[in-house]
Design a protein around this motif. Sequence first.
Motif, PDB file in Angstrom:
ATOM      1  N   LEU A   1       7.419  -7.981  12.545  1.00 56.73           N
ATOM      2  CA  LEU A   1       6.923  -7.304  11.350  1.00 56.73           C
ATOM      3  C   LEU A   1       7.771  -6.072  11.090  1.00 56.73           C
ATOM      4  CD1 LEU A   1       4.817  -4.553  11.980  1.00 56.73           C
ATOM      5  CD2 LEU A   1       3.865  -6.385  13.381  1.00 56.73           C
ATOM      6  N   ILE A   2       7.805  -5.649   9.823  1.00 58.72           N
ATOM      7  CA  ILE A   2       8.561  -4.455   9.420  1.00 58.72           C
ATOM      8  C   ILE A   2       7.580  -3.448   8.839  1.00 58.72           C
ATOM      9  CG2 ILE A   2      10.357  -3.504   7.929  1.00 58.72           C
ATOM     10  CD1 ILE A   2      11.680  -6.246   7.932  1.00 58.72           C
ATOM     11  N   LEU A   3       7.548  -2.242   9.411  1.00 61.79           N
ATOM     12  CA  LEU A   3       6.726  -1.150   8.908  1.00 61.79           C
ATOM     13  C   LEU A   3       7.600  -0.198   8.090  1.00 61.79           C
ATOM     14  CD1 LEU A   3       4.705  -0.301  12.152  1.00 61.79           C
ATOM     15  CD2 LEU A   3       3.866  -1.576  10.166  1.00 61.79           C
ATOM     16  N   GLU A   4       7.151   0.121   6.895  1.00 63.62           N
ATOM     17  CA  GLU A   4       7.850   1.105   6.061  1.00 63.62           C
ATOM     18  C   GLU A   4       7.131   2.447   6.181  1.00 63.62           C
ATOM     19  OE1 GLU A   4       9.499   0.943   1.614  1.00 63.62           O
ATOM     20  OE2 GLU A   4       7.331   1.333   1.691  1.00 63.62           O
ATOM     21  N   TRP A   5       7.843   3.454   6.682  1.00 63.75           N
ATOM     22  CA  TRP A   5       7.301   4.802   6.840  1.00 63.75           C
ATOM     23  C   TRP A   5       7.871   5.699   5.748  1.00 63.75           C
ATOM     24  CZ3 TRP A   5       3.740   5.830  10.675  1.00 63.75           C
ATOM     25  CH2 TRP A   5       3.632   4.891  11.718  1.00 63.75           C
ATOM     26  N   ASN A   6       7.002   6.449   5.097  1.00 63.08           N
ATOM     27  CA  ASN A   6       7.427   7.311   3.990  1.00 63.08           C
ATOM     28  C   ASN A   6       6.838   8.715   4.140  1.00 63.08           C
ATOM     29  OD1 ASN A   6       6.614   7.500   0.456  1.00 63.08           O
ATOM     30  ND2 ASN A   6       8.310   8.418   1.561  1.00 63.08           N
ATOM     31  N   PRO A   7       7.522   9.610   4.891  1.00 64.91           N
ATOM     32  CA  PRO A   7       7.079  11.010   4.941  1.00 64.91           C
ATOM     33  C   PRO A   7       7.576  11.766   3.713  1.00 64.91           C
ATOM     34  CG  PRO A   7       8.886  10.639   6.480  1.00 64.91           C
ATOM     35  CD  PRO A   7       8.637   9.336   5.803  1.00 64.91           C
ATOM     36  N   GLU A   8       6.737  12.626   3.171  1.00 61.91           N
ATOM     37  CA  GLU A   8       7.062  13.391   1.972  1.00 61.91           C
ATOM     38  C   GLU A   8       6.551  14.814   2.145  1.00 61.91           C
ATOM     39  OE1 GLU A   8       6.285  13.124  -2.880  1.00 61.91           O
ATOM     40  OE2 GLU A   8       5.132  11.889  -1.487  1.00 61.91           O
ATOM     41  N   VAL A   9       7.391  15.783   1.820  1.00 67.65           N
ATOM     42  CA  VAL A   9       7.002  17.192   1.885  1.00 67.65           C
ATOM     43  C   VAL A   9       6.891  17.724   0.460  1.00 67.65           C
ATOM     44  CG1 VAL A   9       7.585  19.498   2.706  1.00 67.65           C
ATOM     45  CG2 VAL A   9       8.130  17.492   4.114  1.00 67.65           C
TER      46      VAL A   9
ATOM     47  N   LEU B   1       2.628  18.224   3.968  1.00 66.90           N
ATOM     48  CA  LEU B   1       3.227  16.986   4.453  1.00 66.90           C
ATOM     49  C   LEU B   1       2.276  15.818   4.197  1.00 66.90           C
ATOM     50  CD1 LEU B   1       5.348  15.376   6.146  1.00 66.90           C
ATOM     51  CD2 LEU B   1       4.041  16.061   8.167  1.00 66.90           C
ATOM     52  N   ARG B   2       2.823  14.758   3.596  1.00 70.13           N
ATOM     53  CA  ARG B   2       2.054  13.528   3.395  1.00 70.13           C
ATOM     54  C   ARG B   2       2.875  12.365   3.931  1.00 70.13           C
ATOM     55  NH1 ARG B   2       0.494  14.419  -2.894  1.00 70.13           N
ATOM     56  NH2 ARG B   2       2.591  13.539  -3.065  1.00 70.13           N
ATOM     57  N   VAL B   3       2.191  11.393   4.548  1.00 68.97           N
ATOM     58  CA  VAL B   3       2.879  10.238   5.109  1.00 68.97           C
ATOM     59  C   VAL B   3       2.133   8.969   4.710  1.00 68.97           C
ATOM     60  CG1 VAL B   3       3.718   9.108   7.200  1.00 68.97           C
ATOM     61  CG2 VAL B   3       3.619  11.603   7.099  1.00 68.97           C
TER      62      VAL B   3
ATOM     63  N   PRO C   1      -4.642   5.847   9.527  1.00 62.96           N
ATOM     64  CA  PRO C   1      -4.811   5.366   8.159  1.00 62.96           C
ATOM     65  C   PRO C   1      -3.447   4.995   7.579  1.00 62.96           C
ATOM     66  CG  PRO C   1      -4.696   7.745   8.145  1.00 62.96           C
ATOM     67  CD  PRO C   1      -4.532   7.335   9.581  1.00 62.96           C
ATOM     68  N   LYS C   2      -3.422   4.405   6.393  1.00 59.06           N
ATOM     69  CA  LYS C   2      -2.156   4.074   5.754  1.00 59.06           C
ATOM     70  C   LYS C   2      -1.607   5.245   4.950  1.00 59.06           C
ATOM     71  CE  LYS C   2      -2.422  -0.954   5.367  1.00 59.06           C
ATOM     72  NZ  LYS C   2      -2.263  -2.119   4.468  1.00 59.06           N
ATOM     73  N   ASP C   3      -2.454   6.218   4.678  1.00 58.28           N
ATOM     74  CA  ASP C   3      -2.042   7.404   3.932  1.00 58.28           C
ATOM     75  C   ASP C   3      -2.614   8.617   4.639  1.00 58.28           C
ATOM     76  OD1 ASP C   3      -1.671   9.503   2.145  1.00 58.28           O
ATOM     77  OD2 ASP C   3      -1.876   8.218   0.394  1.00 58.28           O
TER      78      ASP C   3
ATOM     79  N   ASN D   1      -2.140  14.005   9.925  1.00 60.48           N
ATOM     80  CA  ASN D   1      -0.719  13.772  10.145  1.00 60.48           C
ATOM     81  C   ASN D   1      -0.451  12.761  11.243  1.00 60.48           C
ATOM     82  OD1 ASN D   1      -1.478  15.297  12.337  1.00 60.48           O
ATOM     83  ND2 ASN D   1       0.261  16.659  12.275  1.00 60.48           N
ATOM     84  N   GLU D   2      -1.440  11.945  11.598  1.00 64.58           N
ATOM     85  CA  GLU D   2      -1.263  10.935  12.628  1.00 64.58           C
ATOM     86  C   GLU D   2      -1.595   9.550  12.087  1.00 64.58           C
ATOM     87  OE1 GLU D   2      -2.016  13.332  16.810  1.00 64.58           O
ATOM     88  OE2 GLU D   2      -3.553  11.951  16.089  1.00 64.58           O
ATOM     89  N   VAL D   3      -0.811   8.561  12.515  1.00 65.50           N
ATOM     90  CA  VAL D   3      -1.045   7.171  12.137  1.00 65.50           C
ATOM     91  C   VAL D   3      -1.073   6.347  13.414  1.00 65.50           C
ATOM     92  CG1 VAL D   3      -0.184   5.169  10.875  1.00 65.50           C
ATOM     93  CG2 VAL D   3       0.126   7.460   9.922  1.00 65.50           C
ATOM     94  N   THR D   4      -2.113   5.517  13.576  1.00 68.40           N
ATOM     95  CA  THR D   4      -2.255   4.678  14.757  1.00 68.40           C
ATOM     96  C   THR D   4      -2.022   3.218  14.389  1.00 68.40           C
ATOM     97  OG1 THR D   4      -3.818   6.207  15.797  1.00 68.40           O
ATOM     98  CG2 THR D   4      -3.808   3.943  16.606  1.00 68.40           C
ATOM     99  N   ILE D   5      -1.163   2.545  15.147  1.00 60.58           N
ATOM    100  CA  ILE D   5      -0.827   1.144  14.925  1.00 60.58           C
ATOM    101  C   ILE D   5      -1.305   0.334  16.129  1.00 60.58           C
ATOM    102  CG2 ILE D   5       1.000  -0.517  14.400  1.00 60.58           C
ATOM    103  CD1 ILE D   5       0.896   1.695  12.345  1.00 60.58           C
ATOM    104  N   THR D   6      -2.004  -0.757  15.874  1.00 60.17           N
ATOM    105  CA  THR D   6      -2.396  -1.691  16.928  1.00 60.17           C
ATOM    106  C   THR D   6      -1.795  -3.052  16.610  1.00 60.17           C
ATOM    107  OG1 THR D   6      -4.478  -0.531  17.371  1.00 60.17           O
ATOM    108  CG2 THR D   6      -4.307  -2.807  18.135  1.00 60.17           C
ATOM    109  N   VAL D   7      -1.024  -3.563  17.549  1.00 62.70           N
ATOM    110  CA  VAL D   7      -0.416  -4.881  17.407  1.00 62.70           C
ATOM    111  C   VAL D   7      -1.143  -5.816  18.363  1.00 62.70           C
ATOM    112  CG1 VAL D   7       1.718  -6.211  17.534  1.00 62.70           C
ATOM    113  CG2 VAL D   7       1.791  -3.803  16.862  1.00 62.70           C
ATOM    114  N   ASP D   8      -1.714  -6.867  17.829  1.00 60.38           N
ATOM    115  CA  ASP D   8      -2.559  -7.736  18.634  1.00 60.38           C
ATOM    116  C   ASP D   8      -2.185  -9.201  18.384  1.00 60.38           C
ATOM    117  OD1 ASP D   8      -4.469  -8.429  20.424  1.00 60.38           O
ATOM    118  OD2 ASP D   8      -6.184  -7.945  19.157  1.00 60.38           O
TER     119      ASP D   8
END
Length: 273
Positions: free
Chosen positions: A97-105, A53-55, A75-77, A82-89
């Motif tokens: 804002l629009i976040l594009e998420w791309n999970p790939e198996v 799994l890659r995201v 991280p962005k990749d 398998n975890e992504v942390t977002i901080t909105v400040d």
Amino acid sequence: MKGEGHELTRRRVLAGLATVGAAGAAAGLGTSAYLNDTESFTDNTVEAGALNLRVTVDNIEHANEIVRDNTTITPKDTADGNEVTITVDDMKPGDWLILEWNPEVVANPGYVQVTSDDDDYVNEEGENPEPETDTSSPGDLGDALLSTVWSSYESLGGGDPRQYLEGLDETTDNNDSDLGSYETPDEDGETSSGAHYTTMNEAHDVYKSGVLLRDPSTGDPLEVGTQGDAAWFYQLLELPPSVGNEIQGDSLTFTMRFDAEQVRHNDAPFANS
């Protein structure tokens, strides 16, 4: 006086031939040979299948450069995790804002589940200027910041980029309105067509127990990786312009975890998770 010769009847002749034949076969046991051959197949290997799994995630659209610069993605990749942390400040009323998420198996098709990590969800109360009356923790940003998930986005250029968001996911709509495309919400997250966008706190409550990615057209679990296909979804974070002083100085951090299970022989993905 009759002669002493033996009388040979037909039956006795046949019995005698059988005896001779049996004796001959016994005598040949030590000298006969059989044709034989041997074939072998070497270096046989049974190998277990792989599931990788890659995201990737990116802030593809934002109200302004300040919003872009004050949004941290780590991280962005997720090639190594398998975890992504977002901080909105430092968000101000009207920011988005629009976040594009791309999970790939990779290697084998898989089902993907998305979870908002409850231990890493932080809604911090910031500095409290005089106009703010609610100064208790947690912060107020989680109750004011709207968070919605959309199935597709294709910018055609011009105007507000949010208008190109389509397919509001029911997990982020309190009214399950099946809204086809973006509509501007009021301060409470309600739109003219009856959709009710979730706040960050509400969305977290849904996703903290895990949400399975589904095909938006059928509702079936989405097979990610079949014939090299990946999946995309789009998360819109927006702060209505009418939000008051209570969110001043507050910040929000959330972590999204992605997990994959194989498609083959899996009739109930994540049933035991």
